[in-house]
Write a protein that holds these residues in place. Sequence first.
Motif, PDB file in Angstrom:
ATOM      1  N   TRP A  52      -3.111  -1.559  12.433  1.00  0.00           N
ATOM      2  CA  TRP A  52      -2.117  -1.152  13.427  1.00  0.00           C
ATOM      3  C   TRP A  52      -0.687  -1.496  13.028  1.00  0.00           C
ATOM      4  O   TRP A  52       0.239  -1.175  13.757  1.00  0.00           O
ATOM      5  CB  TRP A  52      -2.450  -1.781  14.767  1.00  0.00           C
ATOM      6  CG  TRP A  52      -2.580  -3.278  14.707  1.00  0.00           C
ATOM      7  CD1 TRP A  52      -3.704  -3.982  14.397  1.00  0.00           C
ATOM      8  CD2 TRP A  52      -1.558  -4.229  14.915  1.00  0.00           C
ATOM      9  NE1 TRP A  52      -3.426  -5.316  14.398  1.00  0.00           N
ATOM     10  CE2 TRP A  52      -2.123  -5.503  14.724  1.00  0.00           C
ATOM     11  CE3 TRP A  52      -0.213  -4.135  15.251  1.00  0.00           C
ATOM     12  CZ2 TRP A  52      -1.385  -6.665  14.846  1.00  0.00           C
ATOM     13  CZ3 TRP A  52       0.516  -5.305  15.382  1.00  0.00           C
ATOM     14  CH2 TRP A  52      -0.078  -6.548  15.180  1.00  0.00           C
ATOM     15  N   ALA A  53      -0.461  -2.137  11.880  1.00  0.00           N
ATOM     16  CA  ALA A  53       0.911  -2.509  11.526  1.00  0.00           C
ATOM     17  C   ALA A  53       1.247  -2.138  10.081  1.00  0.00           C
ATOM     18  O   ALA A  53       2.031  -1.227   9.835  1.00  0.00           O
ATOM     19  CB  ALA A  53       1.126  -4.003  11.756  1.00  0.00           C
ATOM     20  N   ARG A  54       0.663  -2.841   9.124  1.00  0.00           N
ATOM     21  CA  ARG A  54       1.054  -2.642   7.725  1.00  0.00           C
ATOM     22  C   ARG A  54       0.505  -1.345   7.147  1.00  0.00           C
ATOM     23  O   ARG A  54       1.200  -0.637   6.420  1.00  0.00           O
ATOM     24  CB  ARG A  54       0.586  -3.826   6.891  1.00  0.00           C
ATOM     25  CG  ARG A  54       1.223  -3.851   5.524  1.00  0.00           C
ATOM     26  CD  ARG A  54       0.808  -5.055   4.734  1.00  0.00           C
ATOM     27  NE  ARG A  54       1.232  -6.278   5.385  1.00  0.00           N
ATOM     28  CZ  ARG A  54       0.730  -7.470   5.114  1.00  0.00           C
ATOM     29  NH1 ARG A  54      -0.217  -7.582   4.215  1.00  0.00           N
ATOM     30  NH2 ARG A  54       1.169  -8.533   5.743  1.00  0.00           N
ATOM     31  N   LEU A  55      -0.726  -1.020   7.447  1.00  0.00           N
ATOM     32  CA  LEU A  55      -1.315   0.204   6.893  1.00  0.00           C
ATOM     33  C   LEU A  55      -0.606   1.465   7.384  1.00  0.00           C
ATOM     34  O   LEU A  55      -0.298   2.337   6.573  1.00  0.00           O
ATOM     35  CB  LEU A  55      -2.811   0.265   7.186  1.00  0.00           C
ATOM     36  CG  LEU A  55      -3.534   1.482   6.614  1.00  0.00           C
ATOM     37  CD1 LEU A  55      -3.463   1.476   5.090  1.00  0.00           C
ATOM     38  CD2 LEU A  55      -4.968   1.515   7.074  1.00  0.00           C
ATOM     39  N   PRO A  56      -0.300   1.613   8.678  1.00  0.00           N
ATOM     40  CA  PRO A  56       0.438   2.824   9.088  1.00  0.00           C
ATOM     41  C   PRO A  56       1.823   2.921   8.452  1.00  0.00           C
ATOM     42  O   PRO A  56       2.279   4.018   8.134  1.00  0.00           O
ATOM     43  CB  PRO A  56       0.543   2.697  10.605  1.00  0.00           C
ATOM     44  CG  PRO A  56      -0.538   1.785  10.991  1.00  0.00           C
ATOM     45  CD  PRO A  56      -0.730   0.853   9.843  1.00  0.00           C
ATOM     46  N   PHE A  57       2.487   1.774   8.269  1.00  0.00           N
ATOM     47  CA  PHE A  57       3.783   1.797   7.579  1.00  0.00           C
ATOM     48  C   PHE A  57       3.615   2.357   6.174  1.00  0.00           C
ATOM     49  O   PHE A  57       4.363   3.240   5.747  1.00  0.00           O
ATOM     50  CB  PHE A  57       4.377   0.386   7.524  1.00  0.00           C
ATOM     51  CG  PHE A  57       5.657   0.307   6.747  1.00  0.00           C
ATOM     52  CD1 PHE A  57       6.861   0.630   7.353  1.00  0.00           C
ATOM     53  CD2 PHE A  57       5.666  -0.060   5.412  1.00  0.00           C
ATOM     54  CE1 PHE A  57       8.050   0.571   6.636  1.00  0.00           C
ATOM     55  CE2 PHE A  57       6.834  -0.112   4.688  1.00  0.00           C
ATOM     56  CZ  PHE A  57       8.032   0.200   5.300  1.00  0.00           C
ATOM     57  N   ALA A  58       2.614   1.845   5.448  1.00  0.00           N
ATOM     58  CA  ALA A  58       2.379   2.310   4.076  1.00  0.00           C
ATOM     59  C   ALA A  58       1.985   3.785   4.052  1.00  0.00           C
ATOM     60  O   ALA A  58       2.441   4.544   3.194  1.00  0.00           O
ATOM     61  CB  ALA A  58       1.300   1.452   3.415  1.00  0.00           C
ATOM     62  N   VAL A  91       6.397   2.833  -7.197  1.00  0.00           N
ATOM     63  CA  VAL A  91       6.638   2.073  -5.963  1.00  0.00           C
ATOM     64  C   VAL A  91       5.714   2.584  -4.860  1.00  0.00           C
ATOM     65  O   VAL A  91       5.153   1.798  -4.087  1.00  0.00           O
ATOM     66  CB  VAL A  91       8.125   2.162  -5.540  1.00  0.00           C
ATOM     67  CG1 VAL A  91       8.341   1.626  -4.138  1.00  0.00           C
ATOM     68  CG2 VAL A  91       8.995   1.410  -6.518  1.00  0.00           C
ATOM     69  N   GLY A  92       5.515   3.897  -4.795  1.00  0.00           N
ATOM     70  CA  GLY A  92       4.598   4.459  -3.802  1.00  0.00           C
ATOM     71  C   GLY A  92       3.178   3.973  -3.977  1.00  0.00           C
ATOM     72  O   GLY A  92       2.482   3.673  -3.001  1.00  0.00           O
ATOM     73  N   ALA A  93       2.724   3.848  -5.221  1.00  0.00           N
ATOM     74  CA  ALA A  93       1.377   3.332  -5.474  1.00  0.00           C
ATOM     75  C   ALA A  93       1.268   1.878  -5.050  1.00  0.00           C
ATOM     76  O   ALA A  93       0.258   1.458  -4.468  1.00  0.00           O
ATOM     77  CB  ALA A  93       1.029   3.483  -6.953  1.00  0.00           C
ATOM     78  N   VAL A  94       2.305   1.095  -5.303  1.00  0.00           N
ATOM     79  CA  VAL A  94       2.304  -0.314  -4.893  1.00  0.00           C
ATOM     80  C   VAL A  94       2.321  -0.420  -3.373  1.00  0.00           C
ATOM     81  O   VAL A  94       1.635  -1.268  -2.788  1.00  0.00           O
ATOM     82  CB  VAL A  94       3.496  -1.059  -5.532  1.00  0.00           C
ATOM     83  CG1 VAL A  94       3.667  -2.443  -4.940  1.00  0.00           C
ATOM     84  CG2 VAL A  94       3.323  -1.141  -7.034  1.00  0.00           C
ATOM     85  N   ALA A  98      -0.456  -2.261  -1.173  1.00  0.00           N
ATOM     86  CA  ALA A  98      -0.122  -3.357  -0.260  1.00  0.00           C
ATOM     87  C   ALA A  98      -0.597  -3.064   1.149  1.00  0.00           C
ATOM     88  O   ALA A  98      -1.013  -3.980   1.872  1.00  0.00           O
ATOM     89  CB  ALA A  98       1.386  -3.599  -0.274  1.00  0.00           C
ATOM     90  N   GLY A  99      -0.550  -1.807   1.556  1.00  0.00           N
ATOM     91  CA  GLY A  99      -1.062  -1.451   2.878  1.00  0.00           C
ATOM     92  C   GLY A  99      -2.562  -1.633   2.978  1.00  0.00           C
ATOM     93  O   GLY A  99      -3.079  -2.085   4.001  1.00  0.00           O
ATOM     94  N   CYS A 100      -3.268  -1.320   1.914  1.00  0.00           N
ATOM     95  CA  CYS A 100      -4.728  -1.486   1.919  1.00  0.00           C
ATOM     96  C   CYS A 100      -5.130  -2.948   1.793  1.00  0.00           C
ATOM     97  O   CYS A 100      -6.103  -3.382   2.413  1.00  0.00           O
ATOM     98  CB  CYS A 100      -5.352  -0.675   0.791  1.00  0.00           C
ATOM     99  SG  CYS A 100      -5.214   1.103   1.042  1.00  0.00           S
ATOM    100  N   VAL A 101      -4.396  -3.718   0.996  1.00  0.00           N
ATOM    101  CA  VAL A 101      -4.691  -5.143   0.870  1.00  0.00           C
ATOM    102  C   VAL A 101      -4.465  -5.841   2.206  1.00  0.00           C
ATOM    103  O   VAL A 101      -5.144  -6.815   2.522  1.00  0.00           O
ATOM    104  CB  VAL A 101      -3.834  -5.772  -0.254  1.00  0.00           C
ATOM    105  CG1 VAL A 101      -3.852  -7.286  -0.205  1.00  0.00           C
ATOM    106  CG2 VAL A 101      -4.319  -5.284  -1.593  1.00  0.00           C
ATOM    107  N   GLY A 102      -3.551  -5.334   3.004  1.00  0.00           N
ATOM    108  CA  GLY A 102      -3.299  -5.917   4.315  1.00  0.00           C
ATOM    109  C   GLY A 102      -4.478  -5.810   5.264  1.00  0.00           C
ATOM    110  O   GLY A 102      -4.516  -6.475   6.291  1.00  0.00           O
ATOM    111  N   LEU A 103      -5.458  -4.982   4.933  1.00  0.00           N
ATOM    112  CA  LEU A 103      -6.648  -4.862   5.776  1.00  0.00           C
ATOM    113  C   LEU A 103      -7.621  -6.013   5.563  1.00  0.00           C
ATOM    114  O   LEU A 103      -8.468  -6.269   6.418  1.00  0.00           O
ATOM    115  CB  LEU A 103      -7.359  -3.541   5.495  1.00  0.00           C
ATOM    116  CG  LEU A 103      -6.605  -2.287   5.901  1.00  0.00           C
ATOM    117  CD1 LEU A 103      -7.374  -1.056   5.451  1.00  0.00           C
ATOM    118  CD2 LEU A 103      -6.390  -2.253   7.395  1.00  0.00           C
ATOM    119  N   LEU A 104      -7.521  -6.690   4.425  1.00  0.00           N
ATOM    120  CA  LEU A 104      -8.421  -7.803   4.136  1.00  0.00           C
ATOM    121  C   LEU A 104      -8.053  -9.000   4.995  1.00  0.00           C
ATOM    122  O   LEU A 104      -6.882  -9.315   5.181  1.00  0.00           O
ATOM    123  CB  LEU A 104      -8.347  -8.185   2.660  1.00  0.00           C
ATOM    124  CG  LEU A 104      -8.720  -7.100   1.664  1.00  0.00           C
ATOM    125  CD1 LEU A 104      -8.471  -7.592   0.253  1.00  0.00           C
ATOM    126  CD2 LEU A 104     -10.160  -6.692   1.847  1.00  0.00           C
TER     127      LEU A 104
END
Length: 115
Positions: A52-58, A91-94, A98-104
């Motif tokens: 609900w926060a980092r992944l939607p931003f990414a 930068v887009g790949a990073v 980072a958005g996917c790592v935020g799910l862990l």
Amino acid sequence: MVVLRALSALGSLVLGAGVGLATVGLHRYGWGLGLGAAATAATLVALPGGWWARLPFALGWVALLGVASVQRPEGDYVVAGDVSGYLLLAVGAVVLGAGCVGLLRRPGARGNAGG
């Protein structure tokens, strides 16, 4: 609670698209790419992990980059095939990573960390 998280996800998606738009718009200038990457990194660090926060931003950031990467009707591209364009794609790949790592989830603190 679910409604608030959904609204937060929508706001984060729009914020990601806005920061992505600014970064794509200024990526041809060295300072623009650096500023866009720094603003993106700072936002990713500041947002809590989760769907609900980092992944939607990414996702908003990368979606805007994807839209800008396709060929325009005139035959040219917004993101050119030069060094700054490839750096922007990196930068887009990073950002997506980072958005996917935020799910862990991080493991909680244990009673005795000293072992």
